[in-house]
Design a protein around this motif. Structure first.
Motif, mmCIF file in Angstrom:
data_model
loop_
_atom_site.group_PDB
_atom_site.id
_atom_site.type_symbol
_atom_site.label_atom_id
_atom_site.label_comp_id
_atom_site.label_asym_id
_atom_site.label_seq_id
_atom_site.Cartn_x
_atom_site.Cartn_y
_atom_site.Cartn_z
ATOM 1 N N GLN A 58 -23.897 40.894 -40.766
ATOM 2 C CA GLN A 58 -24.305 40.057 -41.890
ATOM 3 C C GLN A 58 -25.730 40.442 -42.298
ATOM 4 O O GLN A 58 -26.476 41.014 -41.503
ATOM 5 C CB GLN A 58 -24.289 38.568 -41.518
ATOM 6 N N LYS A 59 -26.101 40.093 -43.519
ATOM 7 C CA LYS A 59 -27.467 40.329 -44.002
ATOM 8 C C LYS A 59 -28.199 39.007 -44.134
ATOM 9 O O LYS A 59 -27.679 38.047 -44.710
ATOM 10 C CB LYS A 59 -27.436 41.050 -45.350
ATOM 11 N N ASN A 60 -29.407 38.961 -43.596
ATOM 12 C CA ASN A 60 -30.269 37.779 -43.711
ATOM 13 C C ASN A 60 -31.659 38.266 -44.085
ATOM 14 O O ASN A 60 -32.459 38.622 -43.222
ATOM 15 C CB ASN A 60 -30.299 37.001 -42.392
ATOM 16 N N GLY A 61 -31.923 38.320 -45.384
ATOM 17 C CA GLY A 61 -33.185 38.871 -45.852
ATOM 18 C C GLY A 61 -33.246 40.358 -45.544
ATOM 19 O O GLY A 61 -32.346 41.121 -45.900
ATOM 20 N N ASP A 62 -34.293 40.782 -44.844
ATOM 21 C CA ASP A 62 -34.428 42.183 -44.467
ATOM 22 C C ASP A 62 -33.793 42.474 -43.114
ATOM 23 O O ASP A 62 -33.898 43.600 -42.606
ATOM 24 C CB ASP A 62 -35.914 42.568 -44.397
ATOM 25 N N THR A 63 -33.139 41.473 -42.531
ATOM 26 C CA THR A 63 -32.597 41.620 -41.183
ATOM 27 C C THR A 63 -31.085 41.784 -41.209
ATOM 28 O O THR A 63 -30.385 41.046 -41.904
ATOM 29 C CB THR A 63 -32.952 40.404 -40.314
ATOM 30 N N LEU A 64 -30.595 42.759 -40.469
ATOM 31 C CA LEU A 64 -29.167 42.919 -40.262
ATOM 32 C C LEU A 64 -28.793 42.094 -39.035
ATOM 33 O O LEU A 64 -29.194 42.419 -37.910
ATOM 34 C CB LEU A 64 -28.811 44.390 -40.034
ATOM 35 N N GLU A 65 -28.064 41.008 -39.257
ATOM 36 C CA GLU A 65 -27.590 40.165 -38.162
ATOM 37 C C GLU A 65 -26.278 40.755 -37.652
ATOM 38 O O GLU A 65 -25.357 41.004 -38.431
ATOM 39 C CB GLU A 65 -27.354 38.732 -38.656
ATOM 40 N N VAL A 66 -26.196 40.996 -36.346
ATOM 41 C CA VAL A 66 -24.998 41.584 -35.768
ATOM 42 C C VAL A 66 -24.480 40.715 -34.634
ATOM 43 O O VAL A 66 -25.175 39.831 -34.132
ATOM 44 C CB VAL A 66 -25.262 43.019 -35.247
ATOM 45 N N SER A 67 -23.263 40.983 -34.215
ATOM 46 C CA SER A 67 -22.652 40.232 -33.129
ATOM 47 C C SER A 67 -23.453 40.363 -31.834
ATOM 48 O O SER A 67 -23.983 41.436 -31.513
ATOM 49 C CB SER A 67 -21.223 40.719 -32.897
ATOM 50 N N ALA A 124 -31.708 52.098 -33.648
ATOM 51 C CA ALA A 124 -31.251 53.392 -34.165
ATOM 52 C C ALA A 124 -29.829 53.711 -33.719
ATOM 53 O O ALA A 124 -28.991 54.142 -34.526
ATOM 54 C CB ALA A 124 -32.212 54.488 -33.706
ATOM 55 N N ASP A 125 -29.525 53.501 -32.437
ATOM 56 C CA ASP A 125 -28.197 53.851 -31.929
ATOM 57 C C ASP A 125 -27.109 52.963 -32.519
ATOM 58 O O ASP A 125 -26.015 53.442 -32.850
ATOM 59 C CB ASP A 125 -28.171 53.743 -30.403
ATOM 60 N N LEU A 126 -27.400 51.671 -32.644
ATOM 61 C CA LEU A 126 -26.392 50.772 -33.197
ATOM 62 C C LEU A 126 -26.162 51.059 -34.672
ATOM 63 O O LEU A 126 -25.022 51.072 -35.146
ATOM 64 C CB LEU A 126 -26.789 49.311 -32.986
ATOM 65 N N ARG A 127 -27.225 51.297 -35.421
ATOM 66 C CA ARG A 127 -27.054 51.621 -36.841
ATOM 67 C C ARG A 127 -26.209 52.883 -37.020
ATOM 68 O O ARG A 127 -25.354 52.944 -37.909
ATOM 69 C CB ARG A 127 -28.416 51.789 -37.520
ATOM 70 N N ALA A 128 -26.437 53.879 -36.185
ATOM 71 C CA ALA A 128 -25.650 55.099 -36.281
ATOM 72 C C ALA A 128 -24.182 54.816 -35.974
ATOM 73 O O ALA A 128 -23.278 55.358 -36.630
ATOM 74 C CB ALA A 128 -26.210 56.154 -35.318
ATOM 75 N N HIS A 129 -23.943 53.958 -34.992
ATOM 76 C CA HIS A 129 -22.564 53.599 -34.653
ATOM 77 C C HIS A 129 -21.906 52.828 -35.785
ATOM 78 O O HIS A 129 -20.769 53.132 -36.176
ATOM 79 C CB HIS A 129 -22.559 52.757 -33.373
ATOM 80 N N LEU A 130 -22.598 51.831 -36.314
ATOM 81 C CA LEU A 130 -22.031 51.030 -37.400
ATOM 82 C C LEU A 130 -21.735 51.893 -38.619
ATOM 83 O O LEU A 130 -20.727 51.687 -39.307
ATOM 84 C CB LEU A 130 -22.997 49.902 -37.773
ATOM 85 N N ALA A 131 -22.589 52.862 -38.888
ATOM 86 C CA ALA A 131 -22.399 53.718 -40.059
ATOM 87 C C ALA A 131 -21.112 54.533 -39.966
ATOM 88 O O ALA A 131 -20.525 54.902 -40.999
ATOM 89 C CB ALA A 131 -23.597 54.651 -40.217
ATOM 90 N N ALA A 186 -23.984 49.258 -47.591
ATOM 91 C CA ALA A 186 -25.066 48.697 -48.414
ATOM 92 C C ALA A 186 -25.938 47.763 -47.586
ATOM 93 O O ALA A 186 -27.165 47.726 -47.763
ATOM 94 C CB ALA A 186 -24.476 47.965 -49.611
ATOM 95 N N LEU A 187 -25.320 47.014 -46.667
ATOM 96 C CA LEU A 187 -26.101 46.141 -45.786
ATOM 97 C C LEU A 187 -27.026 46.963 -44.895
ATOM 98 O O LEU A 187 -28.183 46.592 -44.662
ATOM 99 C CB LEU A 187 -25.179 45.303 -44.903
ATOM 100 N N LEU A 188 -26.518 48.068 -44.383
ATOM 101 C CA LEU A 188 -27.334 48.913 -43.522
ATOM 102 C C LEU A 188 -28.531 49.475 -44.287
ATOM 103 O O LEU A 188 -29.649 49.539 -43.760
ATOM 104 C CB LEU A 188 -26.485 50.057 -42.963
ATOM 105 N N SER A 189 -28.294 49.856 -45.530
ATOM 106 C CA SER A 189 -29.359 50.443 -46.340
ATOM 107 C C SER A 189 -30.387 49.406 -46.781
ATOM 108 O O SER A 189 -31.562 49.751 -46.984
ATOM 109 C CB SER A 189 -28.768 51.125 -47.575
ATOM 110 N N ALA A 190 -29.954 48.166 -46.923
ATOM 111 C CA ALA A 190 -30.827 47.127 -47.485
ATOM 112 C C ALA A 190 -31.592 46.340 -46.423
ATOM 113 O O ALA A 190 -32.296 45.390 -46.759
ATOM 114 C CB ALA A 190 -29.991 46.161 -48.333
ATOM 115 N N THR A 191 -31.473 46.709 -45.155
ATOM 116 C CA THR A 191 -32.153 45.975 -44.081
ATOM 117 C C THR A 191 -33.024 46.915 -43.269
ATOM 118 O O THR A 191 -32.747 48.109 -43.152
ATOM 119 C CB THR A 191 -31.123 45.299 -43.152
#
Length: 376
Positions: free
Chosen positions: A247-256, A272-279, A288-293
């Motif tokens: 989820q997106k909360n402002g500039d923060t990517l909220e994840v499980s 870094a590792d989680l973002r690469a995995h999510l991508a 878009a959420l990844l790019s905007a946080t």
């Protein structure tokens, strides 16, 4: 290997689930920690395999898909007719993931879960699990974990949250009621000390059902060596692109919160590792959420049970009707009927808006074909 014939009811009768006594948990002995090393996969796998066709049949009968996430919060449902009390699911994530029909299980079906879990345990006395192919081993551990979770939740149902269940005085996730090769294991042990410890790909996270709405979906088919990579990819796409995953909360990517739990094994540099995995699994909206946080926080959870009834027996029921208006010979709780109606509305919207998902065809194995990609 013994076979268990599941007694799946052909109709959605409103029979109550008759809980059996929970299996006693073995003592949480720290001396067992060093024994987990015995489950490390060997370097020279054989060609043996395990047949999960019975569990496959059970999953097709017991699991209900709520469809892909639309990234929209489900509003709070109305109270049941004639009462101010709220029965059933109220979770904002209730239209995501999959559900099990615990409220329709009778004592014979519940007992068969225990028999099948014990059958899988005994399989390790017949087959050298560690010498199987990596995909075959992974399918074994995922199926055993999920069978054990379903067994214990079915025993304890009705229950609002699986984390409330105690087995021999120990919380379900940490209770060592599973025995493989003489070693007592908990569901957490299977995930972390065996699979997470010996598989490098974080997509293994999505094979393990936690009994909660907030966790990965349970698949409508059993895992096996041929489908394990495909099912894990499917589970990853479903979870990563859902509200309960990201989820997106402002500039923060909220994840499980489950990602933080798995971080020591897969996400050493968490952000870094989680973002690469999510991508790897992100659709257009999630990308878009990844790019905007800029920040990331593991704060998303939902511990309510992933069933159709919300973990309670509702006293008010309604008859189910065919499309032609003829009443059926069974009834379901009002809150469940409302949930299924919302599910149908969601599916109709998906069709109207052209959001239909990917259709996956089963591979037909021909002579000379390569095996499915091995999960490392």
């Amino acid at each position: 290997m013994p076979r268990i014939q599941f007694l799946i009811s052909a109709t959605l009768g409103a029979a109550s689930a008759l809980a059996l006594g929970a299996a006693p948990a073995l003592a949480q002995d720290n001396s067992a920690e060093s024994q987990f090393a015995t489950f490390a996969p060997t370097n020279n796998p054989n060609n043996d395999g395990i047949d999960y066709s019975i569990w496959d049949e059970a999953m097709k009968n017991l699991v209900v898909s709520m469809g892909p996430s639309l990234r929209e919060t489900a509003g709070r449902p109305d109270p049941s007719f004639g009462t101010r009390r709220q029965y059933g699911h109220v979770s904002r994530y209730r239209l995501e993931g999959t559900r099990l029909m615990f409220s329709f299980l009778d004592s014979d079906v519940i007992a068969s879960f225990t028999e099948y879990r014990q059958d899988l345990e005994r399989t390790a006395d017949i087959v050298d699990i560690q010498a199987l192919s990596r995909n075959e081993q992974l399918a074994y551990w995922i199926n055993l974990h999920n069978v054990a979770l379903i067994e214990q939740i079915a025993n304890a149902w009705p229950v609002r949250q699986p984390r409330e269940i105690m087995v021999g005085g120990v919380p379900l996730d940490d209770a060592r009621f599973i025995t493989v090769e003489g070693i007592a294991l908990s569901p957490r042990d299977i995930r972390e000390k065996i699979v997470f410890a010996h598989w490098n790909d974080p997509k293994v996270i999505y094979g393990f059902w936690r009994g909660e709405i907030g966790g990965p979906s349970i698949q409508r088919e059993a895992f096996n060596a041929d489908n394990v990579a495909r099912l894990l990819d499917r589970g990853a796409r479903d979870f990563v692109n859902s509200l309960r995953g990201t989820q997106k909360n402002g500039d923060t990517l909220e994840v499980s919160e489950l990602f933080a739990e798995a971080a020591p094994y897969f996400f050493g540099n968490f952000d870094a590792d989680l973002r690469a995995h999510l991508a790897q699994y992100a659709d257009e909206d999630t990308a878009a959420l990844l790019s905007a946080t800029t920040d990331i926080r593991a704060s998303v959870n939902e511990h309510d049970i992933a069933d159709l009834a919300g973990g309670v027996r509702e006293p008010t029921y309604q008859n189910i009707q065919n499309a032609d208006g003829n009443q059926q010979s069974f009834r379901i709780p009002q809150s469940m009927a409302a949930l299924l109606a919302q599910r149908e509305q969601k599916f109709q919207r998906i069709i109207r808006e052209g959001r239909t998902g990917t259709v996956t065809f089963s591979n037909i194995r021909l002579p000379g074909d390569l095996d499915e990609t091995e999960v490392e």
